[in-house]
Design an enzyme around this catalytic site. Structure first.
Site, short mmCIF file in Angstrom:
data_model
loop_
_atom_site.label_atom_id
_atom_site.label_comp_id
_atom_site.label_asym_id
_atom_site.label_seq_id
_atom_site.Cartn_x
_atom_site.Cartn_y
_atom_site.Cartn_z
CG ASP A 8 -1.12 3.31 -5.90
OD1 ASP A 8 -0.93 2.09 -6.01
OD2 ASP A 8 -0.25 4.17 -6.14
CG ASP A 10 4.73 1.07 -3.96
OD1 ASP A 10 5.56 1.25 -3.05
OD2 ASP A 10 4.17 -0.02 -4.15
N GLY A 43 -0.80 -2.96 -6.74
CA GLY A 43 -0.30 -4.06 -7.55
C GLY A 43 0.53 -5.04 -6.74
#
Length: 268
Positions: A8, A10, A43
């Site tokens: 991931d 952030d 995302g």
């Protein structure tokens, strides 16, 4: 032996200043030199991931990326689609009506229009600035029902959004993949779109198994890939739910937690 590490961005790869540290950068470089494939899973839209991909030399012909919470899996250099699971304009229209009813702001990523929002607000400003992109104000009721929508996000200050999430109809769980990626973002994706499903699709594409995969994350939208991986790793700064489902908890994103993972499980 682990052959792929998915990260991931952030709260995980990037520190609180949204930057890569030299230790993390060197750990990833060393892993690549040992033949380990490193994949970013976020995302964020592709455009918002590209500067980091380039900084880590993960933008080559054999590099892959999971964008929009794995709604799109792309080969980085040519942007060809490996897998996709997206929404429609009708989904955005329906979710916009629900957002109005619940009193929260909303945005969406359209395949053709880019980042759109019914009205300017600080959270769409934040999303655009974070990813280095522009957005436009657009009446969601004017969307084509069959328009390709990558994801929709309800966005607002934490307390307001939490109250809205509590009031979401239970039926939405059968229709969408949903996750809270930050205190002020709640995301809606295709039912077949989450980072776990994305990692399963990429694993199959590469001829690997889940046992050969490490996945590292901090937030609810990382939960499925952490549960999928042979080694699921949560950041110390991660949510309680993510840490409860992880095989290992590493240091925080401000303490080179990602580098710790590479040093402990890959480089040694």
């Amino acid at each position: 032996m682990y052959k792929l590490v998915a990260l991931d961005m952030d709260g995980t790869l990037l520190n609180s200043e949204k930057a890569l540290t030299s230790r993390v950068r060197e750990a990833i470089k060393s892993a690549k030199e040992q033949g380990i494939k490193v994949v970013l899973a976020s995302g964020r839209p592709f455009e918002g991931m590209l500067p980091t991909l380039k900084e880590l030399d993960l933008d080559g012909a054999d590099d892959y990326v999971l964008t929009y919470n794995a709604s799109l899996i792309l080969k980085v250099a040519c942007k060809s689609v490996v897998s996709s699971a997206i929404l429609t304009g009708q989904d955005a229209i329906d979710l916009n009506k629900l957002a109005d009813k619940l009193g929260v702001n909303i945005l969406a990523y359209s395949m053709t229009r880019g980042l759109i929002t019914p009205k300017q607000n600080e959270y769409t400003d934040y999303e655009a600035k974070l990813n280095g992109i522009e957005y436009s104000e657009f009446d969601f009721n004017m969307l084509d029902a069959d328009e390709d929508i990558l994801k929709v996000m309800m966005i607002d200050q934490e307390q307001t959004l939490s109250k809205a999430v509590e009031q979401l109809p239970k039926s939405l769980q059968e229709k969408y993949s949903m996750a809270r990626s930050t205190p002020f973002f709640y995301e809606f994706m295709n039912k077949n779109s989450n980072k776990g499903m994305g990692m399963a699709a990429l694993t199959a594409h590469l001829g690997l198994t889940a046992e050969q995969i490490i996945c590292v994350g901090d937030a609810a939208n990382d939960l499925e890939m952490i549960k999928y991986a042979g080694l699921g790793v949560a950041m110390e700064n991660g949510s309680d739910e993510v840490k409860a489902n992880a095989d290992y908890i590493t240091a925080s994103n401000d303490q080179d937690g990602v580098a710790h993972v590479f040093e402990k499980y890959v480089l040694n």
